[in-house]
Design a protein around this motif. Structure first.
Motif, PDB file in Angstrom:
ATOM      1  N   GLY A 181     -11.774 -39.995  -6.500  1.00  0.00           N
ATOM      2  CA  GLY A 181     -10.558 -39.069  -5.943  1.00  0.00           C
ATOM      3  C   GLY A 181     -11.026 -38.486  -4.610  1.00  0.00           C
ATOM      4  N   VAL A 182     -10.286 -37.487  -4.214  1.00  0.00           N
ATOM      5  CA  VAL A 182     -10.745 -36.725  -2.934  1.00  0.00           C
ATOM      6  C   VAL A 182     -10.308 -35.394  -2.997  1.00  0.00           C
ATOM      7  N   ARG A 183     -11.035 -34.594  -2.089  1.00  0.00           N
ATOM      8  CA  ARG A 183     -10.504 -33.201  -2.249  1.00  0.00           C
ATOM      9  C   ARG A 183     -10.742 -32.708  -0.871  1.00  0.00           C
ATOM     10  N   TYR A 184      -9.713 -31.821  -0.244  1.00  0.00           N
ATOM     11  CA  TYR A 184      -9.789 -31.101   1.148  1.00  0.00           C
ATOM     12  C   TYR A 184      -9.530 -29.718   0.847  1.00  0.00           C
ATOM     13  N   ALA A 185     -10.363 -28.829   1.248  1.00  0.00           N
ATOM     14  CA  ALA A 185     -10.473 -27.467   1.355  1.00  0.00           C
ATOM     15  C   ALA A 185     -10.517 -26.789   2.648  1.00  0.00           C
ATOM     16  N   ASP A 186     -10.085 -25.765   2.734  1.00  0.00           N
ATOM     17  CA  ASP A 186      -9.944 -24.899   4.149  1.00  0.00           C
ATOM     18  C   ASP A 186     -10.295 -23.361   3.663  1.00  0.00           C
ATOM     19  N   HIS A 187     -11.646 -23.112   3.841  1.00  0.00           N
ATOM     20  CA  HIS A 187     -12.020 -21.892   3.231  1.00  0.00           C
ATOM     21  C   HIS A 187     -12.475 -20.848   4.671  1.00  0.00           C
ATOM     22  N   LYS A 188     -12.035 -19.542   4.437  1.00  0.00           N
ATOM     23  CA  LYS A 188     -12.491 -18.682   5.649  1.00  0.00           C
ATOM     24  C   LYS A 188     -12.791 -17.514   4.626  1.00  0.00           C
ATOM     25  N   ARG A 189     -14.087 -16.883   5.326  1.00  0.00           N
ATOM     26  CA  ARG A 189     -14.475 -15.495   4.840  1.00  0.00           C
ATOM     27  C   ARG A 189     -14.727 -14.486   6.149  1.00  0.00           C
ATOM     28  N   GLU A 190     -14.226 -13.431   5.943  1.00  0.00           N
ATOM     29  CA  GLU A 190     -14.296 -12.629   7.210  1.00  0.00           C
ATOM     30  C   GLU A 190     -14.539 -11.260   6.815  1.00  0.00           C
ATOM     31  N   ALA A 191     -15.144 -10.534   7.453  1.00  0.00           N
ATOM     32  CA  ALA A 191     -15.511  -9.116   7.756  1.00  0.00           C
ATOM     33  C   ALA A 191     -14.818  -8.314   8.481  1.00  0.00           C
ATOM     34  N   LEU A 192     -13.993  -7.421   8.404  1.00  0.00           N
ATOM     35  CA  LEU A 192     -13.329  -6.806   9.486  1.00  0.00           C
ATOM     36  C   LEU A 192     -13.691  -5.183   9.387  1.00  0.00           C
ATOM     37  N   SER A 193     -13.852  -4.594  10.401  1.00  0.00           N
ATOM     38  CA  SER A 193     -14.094  -3.023  10.453  1.00  0.00           C
ATOM     39  C   SER A 193     -13.014  -2.491  11.490  1.00  0.00           C
ATOM     40  N   PRO A 194     -11.822  -2.319  11.307  1.00  0.00           N
ATOM     41  CA  PRO A 194     -10.810  -1.719  12.126  1.00  0.00           C
ATOM     42  C   PRO A 194     -11.098  -0.435  12.437  1.00  0.00           C
ATOM     43  N   GLU A 195     -10.150   0.383  12.943  1.00  0.00           N
ATOM     44  CA  GLU A 195     -10.435   1.541  13.615  1.00  0.00           C
ATOM     45  C   GLU A 195     -10.771   2.547  12.643  1.00  0.00           C
ATOM     46  N   GLY A 196     -11.718   3.697  13.083  1.00  0.00           N
ATOM     47  CA  GLY A 196     -12.229   4.635  12.246  1.00  0.00           C
ATOM     48  C   GLY A 196     -11.859   6.229  12.716  1.00  0.00           C
ATOM     49  N   ALA A 197     -12.245   7.007  12.181  1.00  0.00           N
ATOM     50  CA  ALA A 197     -11.769   8.436  12.459  1.00  0.00           C
ATOM     51  C   ALA A 197     -12.605   9.194  13.473  1.00  0.00           C
ATOM     52  N   SER A 198     -12.378   9.612  14.695  1.00  0.00           N
ATOM     53  CA  SER A 198     -13.201  10.514  15.415  1.00  0.00           C
ATOM     54  C   SER A 198     -13.220  11.805  14.639  1.00  0.00           C
ATOM     55  N   PRO A 199     -14.256  12.213  14.159  1.00  0.00           N
ATOM     56  CA  PRO A 199     -14.559  13.433  13.687  1.00  0.00           C
ATOM     57  C   PRO A 199     -14.541  14.738  14.428  1.00  0.00           C
ATOM     58  N   GLY A 200     -13.743  15.595  14.146  1.00  0.00           N
ATOM     59  CA  GLY A 200     -13.831  16.981  14.720  1.00  0.00           C
ATOM     60  C   GLY A 200     -14.632  18.036  14.278  1.00  0.00           C
ATOM     61  N   ASP A 201     -14.199  19.365  14.223  1.00  0.00           N
ATOM     62  CA  ASP A 201     -15.002  20.534  13.489  1.00  0.00           C
ATOM     63  C   ASP A 201     -14.659  20.344  12.013  1.00  0.00           C
ATOM     64  N   ILE A 202     -15.409  19.491  11.417  1.00  0.00           N
ATOM     65  CA  ILE A 202     -15.400  19.387   9.935  1.00  0.00           C
ATOM     66  C   ILE A 202     -15.992  20.564   9.098  1.00  0.00           C
ATOM     67  N   TRP A 203     -17.080  20.730   9.476  1.00  0.00           N
ATOM     68  CA  TRP A 203     -17.982  21.499   9.008  1.00  0.00           C
ATOM     69  C   TRP A 203     -17.306  22.913   8.844  1.00  0.00           C
ATOM     70  N   SER A 204     -16.616  23.373   9.729  1.00  0.00           N
ATOM     71  CA  SER A 204     -16.115  24.710   9.326  1.00  0.00           C
ATOM     72  C   SER A 204     -15.124  25.129   8.353  1.00  0.00           C
ATOM     73  N   GLU A 205     -14.321  24.002   7.789  1.00  0.00           N
ATOM     74  CA  GLU A 205     -13.619  24.042   6.844  1.00  0.00           C
ATOM     75  C   GLU A 205     -14.358  23.671   5.557  1.00  0.00           C
ATOM     76  N   LEU A 206     -15.301  22.556   5.695  1.00  0.00           N
ATOM     77  CA  LEU A 206     -16.185  21.858   4.599  1.00  0.00           C
ATOM     78  C   LEU A 206     -17.270  23.154   4.001  1.00  0.00           C
ATOM     79  N   LYS A 207     -17.786  23.993   4.625  1.00  0.00           N
ATOM     80  CA  LYS A 207     -18.859  24.819   4.322  1.00  0.00           C
ATOM     81  C   LYS A 207     -18.115  25.925   3.311  1.00  0.00           C
ATOM     82  N   ASN A 208     -16.799  26.110   3.500  1.00  0.00           N
ATOM     83  CA  ASN A 208     -16.380  26.941   2.558  1.00  0.00           C
ATOM     84  C   ASN A 208     -15.479  26.335   1.260  1.00  0.00           C
ATOM     85  N   GLY A 209     -15.654  25.033   1.221  1.00  0.00           N
ATOM     86  CA  GLY A 209     -15.044  24.279   0.369  1.00  0.00           C
ATOM     87  C   GLY A 209     -15.456  24.222  -1.240  1.00  0.00           C
TER      88      GLY A 209
END
Length: 897
Positions: A485-513
């Protein structure tokens, strides 16, 4: 050439022996379908399949729907001789559930997992396994036991088996609609799981409906499952291992005896909590338009939401003792030497005290809440056509996809214990490190705040395939059939890192969380003296503060965007294979000889960090990157031979020889180099790696001394050419802390050679009508020509000793099974430049069942009854981690119509 000569001689010997054949013997494919239930029935069926098979195979048969010998498929397989399991795939540490399967003292990537003989796209919930540490193994956490009819572990190769498993193949077989005995079958399972560590009770639901018509020409089966489980893991972690004190640094200059001495980079008190919710199902249809033609269609989907929160309060040893330098290399803050009276043993700073210095932070605290999912699915269409009395054809086409995603990461990294000083005392690899920091470690004592990694990470694993298999049968003579017999396979493995968040003044809120505290009695089973009464920001407070004070950019891949090109890579492989296998039968013997041709075209796309924008193809806030593309072509003929000889009615001898091949891990080929800013260590890929080629020999003798009774002894060897090990080198990588290229110690995969030899012993025996015992032992001696940084030549994944011991009782209404599994220590991989190991461990489990009526049964499964502490170490004197996961209890009510 020497290996090929030996293997060719073995195959020629098998062919010469086959020339004396006279009469046909049954093979595994000749067995009639038999429906059995109960512990004794499933064991008998498994042994029958093993005995009749021509190749070396281990079989686990489900007692009934959803009734494997253990709750988890991987936990079931670990009870077979030569099978090892691990609970993680990267650096996420040890858990209470098996997730990866490997064979005969090798890494999971060298073992191939299939479902019904085809590939299955797999992905992971853990962010590192989604991007920087991606193997070729399958995550068993996405495969519920309810799907399984049986599992076959092929330890010896055959030409007709799909290539890719250097050390063997695990084939999970699902149920088919036309195999059910009754026209209508309906089953449901309602239950709960209790985690004594998380102190949580969670629902476990599954159901099955099967219909086939009176003529047995059409059938449809529907399965569904919804299962939730809470996890809590309490630990001491040394995340980056021990580092060597810089001989040119301030500390070594003032204390020459500390130059090159090992000291802990980070010492952590770690609490991990997770909710795993797995939902999905399987739909299968079968149709027989003619007596000689069966058509099938099957679809499967499983999705696991795996949100998790990891808190790690750490003494920051490398920061305390390391120099801080400016861009010109000038020391702006010298490292602090330990107080007089420190102790150095075996090259390790085992006892050290640091008097507090104003302005110096002695602790860093990471709080990381991640939303995570893992999904796996496939769809297949197949046809089984008996063309005429002697020719059969089977066709299959399908596609599969696995996706692992971390769409949001909510991370706070704060420094604390300002001016408070620190101390530690080590006790070798087997015991936790005693450590402490002074100063204010409450929320009010936080001296700085940072966040990183709130970057989406996605992994995709896809394959499309087509197979055509033919069997030509012969009525008489030595040659019983030819498979081709025969076998054919097309395999793709991909790692993606799309857009992230630009942090602002997180600490002012978090320190009182809102905050909460570590649970009472935290890590009590681990021992050691280290901070336990700790606080943390609640997941809600952390999430809200970051979302409310971050700008999530979209469609911005430019120089100011937050697109992490360095976390992206892709490996695409086109695989064509053809095979021919001759099957022989004779007087009290049978066997096969075959050749499989494999042709692989591999495209790899990755990125390299550069310092100059003129040399960059893309850039962002994560650095400047040059795009790189590679193409590899591999083709090879893989021979195999198996022979079985019935020495008497109850004594079977087997011999097998083969060559098998596995491609390197996807991340080993494609991953860009990456590093941890806290410890300046990391990893990366090597697109020039060659496939692993193994030359295998296997011999086994099996004594079936009574019904359900077996005593077998066997030996095996695997010579691994171009085995993948890891070296280390210094690379310049982009640092998010300094926004420039910095020197990191990076683990890089390299081709080496390796070998494994071993012995397997298995024993099963019923005692009277209701009792029985089983035991097996595997010895594996593995080594590689590669020398690790610790001077060893260990093979990844090799446990020298593995054993299982179990017993059972069963009558018409009640069943009980108890088992203990042990695995000795083994090399996992590298933490930065240093190898790290998992120590030996054993697990005790119990399963009880009660058949109340013909339509109702009750089962109770208890896992990790001995609550083992999972230990990891860098050397005999340097520990890496200690994990406590607790016990699990499953109670299920099964209804059957």
């Amino acid at each position: 050439m020497h290996r090929k000569t030996l293997l060719s001689a073995a195959i020629v010997s098998c062919l010469a022996f086959s020339a004396h054949a006279q009469e046909a013997a049954p093979t595994a494919t000749d067995l009639d379908t038999v429906t059995v239930t109960g512990i004794r029935g499933s064991m008998e069926k498994s042994l029958d399949t093993k005995r009749e098979a021509n190749s070396r195979v281990e079989v686990v048969t489900a007692e009934d729907v959803g009734k494997l010998p253990a709750h988890n498929v991987a936990d079931t397989l670990q009870r077979l001789p030569g099978v090892n399991i691990s609970s993680s795939s990267a650096d996420e540490g040890g858990f209470d559930e098996a997730d990866r399967v490997s064979l005969r003292g090798t890494s999971p990537s060298l073992t191939q997992t299939l479902i019904n003989g085809h590939s299955v796209g797999s992905a992971d919930w853990f962010v590192l396994s989604q991007g920087s540490n991606v193997g070729r193994s399958v995550s068993y956490t996405l495969l519920p036991s309810e799907l399984v009819s049986s599992v076959e572990v092929n330890k010896s190769s055959q030409a007709k088996l799909q290539d890719g498993g250097t050390t063997g193949t695990v084939n999970i077989i699902t149920r088919k609609p036309l195999e059910f005995a009754n026209q209508i079958t309906a089953e449901a399972s309602i239950g709960a799981v209790r985690s004594d560590s998380a102190k949580s009770n969670d629902p476990q639901l599954s159901g099955l409906f099967n219909y086939k018509n009176d003529e047995g020409t059409f059938g449809v089966m529907v399965q569904a499952f919804s299962q939730k489980r809470e996890l809590r893991r309490e630990a001491q972690e040394i995340p980056s291992g021990f580092f060597q004190i810089d001989p040119k640094g301030t500390v070594a200059q003032s204390n020459p005896d500390l130059a090159g001495v090992y000291a802990p980079s980070l010492l952590g008190s770690t609490l991990f909590e997770q909710t795993r919710e797995r939902k999905g199902g399987l739909v299968a249809l079968q149709f027989k338009p003619a007596d000689n033609l069966t058509l099938g269609l099957e679809g499967f989907s499983s999705k696991m939401d795996a949100n998790n929160y990891n808190r790690n309060f750490m003494l920051w040893g490398s920061s305390i003792m390391g120099d801080v330098k400016d861009d010109d290399g000038n020391v702006t803050r010298p490292g602090q030497a330990p107080d007089a009276g420190y102790v150095v043993k075996n090259g390790v700073l085992t006892n050290a005290n640091f008097t507090g210095q104003a302005g110096r932070d002695y602790a860093v605290y990471d709080m990381i809440y991640r939303e995570a999912t893992a999904k796996s699915s496939y769809i297949t269409a197949d046809a089984d056509w008996q063309i005429n009395d002697t020719l059969n054809a089977k066709f299959q086409a399908g596609s599969t996809k696995g996706t692992g995603s971390t769409p949001r990461q909510f991370i706070a990294e704060v420094t604390a214990a300002n001016g408070g000083g620190a101390n530690w005392t080590t006790h070798g690899a087997g015991k936790p490190i005693d450590w402490n920091v002074g100063g204010d470690i409450s929320p009010a004592g936080v001296t700085s705040f940072g966040t990183w990694g709130n970057q989406e990470v996605t992994a995709e694993d896809k394959e499309k395939w087509f197979t055509a298999d033919f069997s030509q049968y012969f009525d008489s003579g030595t040659l019983s059939s030819i498979d081709f017999g025969v076998r054919y396979a097309d395999h793709k493995r991909e790692a993606l890192s799309p857009e992230g968040a630009s942090p602002g003044d997180i600490w002012s809120e978090l320190k009182n969380g809102a905050t909460a505290n570590f649970p009472g009695g935290f890590a009590g089973g681990i021992g050691g003296n280290f901070p336990r009464k700790l606080w943390y920001f609640t997941p809600g407070a952390l999430k809200d503060a970051i979302l409310n004070n971050s700008d999530w950019l979209s469609n911005n891949d430019g120089p100011t965007g937050r697109h992490n090109y360095g976390a992206e890579w892709k490996v695409e492989e086109k695989n064509f294979a053809g095979y021919v296998q001759a099957n022989f039968v004779g007087d009290r013997w049978s066997g096969n000889v075959g050749l499989r041709y494999v042709n692989i075209d591999q495209d790899i796309n990755t990125y390299q960090a550069v310092a100059d924008i003129a040399n960059a193809d893309v850039s962002s806030l994560f650095g400047k990157w040059k795009a790189l593309a590679y193409n590899n072509k591999h083709d090879r003929i893989l021979p195999s031979a198996n022979i079985k000889f019935d020495m008497s009615d109850d004594l079977v001898f087997r011999f097998a020889a083969s060559q098998t091949q596995t491609l390197p891990d996807f991340s080993a080929l494609g991953a860009s180099s990456w590093g941890s800013d806290l410890s300046r260590v990391g990893g990366g890929g090597n697109p020039n790696l060659k496939p692993v080629l193994s030359t295998n020999f296997d011999a086994n003798i099996e004594w079936y001394f009574m019904p359900r009774g077996l005593l077998s002894v066997g030996a095996y060897s695997m010579n691994l050419k171009d085995y993948v090990a890891f070296g280390t080198e210094t690379q310049m990588l982009f640092s998010e802390l300094t926004n420039q290229l910095e020197a990191y110690q990076v683990a890089v995969p390299v081709n080496s050679n390796g070998k494994v030899t071993g012995v397997e012993v298995a024993y099963e025996q019923p005692i009277g009508d209701n009792f029985g015992v089983n035991a097996n032992y595997t010895y594996a001696d593995g080594s590689t020509s590669h020398t690790w940084a610790d001077g060893s030549n260990n093979l990844l994944g090799t446990s020298k000793n593995t054993y299982n011991v179990g017993g059972y009782f069963e009558n018409d209404t009640f069943g009980a099974r108890v088992s203990y599994t042990y695995r000795s220590s083994f090399l996992i991989g590298l933490k930065g430049p240093s190898p790290y190991y998992q120590d030996d461990f054993g697990t005790l489990s119990l399963s009880l069942s009660y058949k109340a009526t013909d339509w109702l049964s009750v089962s109770f499964d208890a896992l990790n009854l001995n609550n083992p502490t999972l230990k990891y170490y860098q050397s005999s004197v340097i520990p890496s981690a200690f994990y406590e996961n607790g016990r699990q209890y499953y109670l299920n009510f099964r209804f059957k119509y």
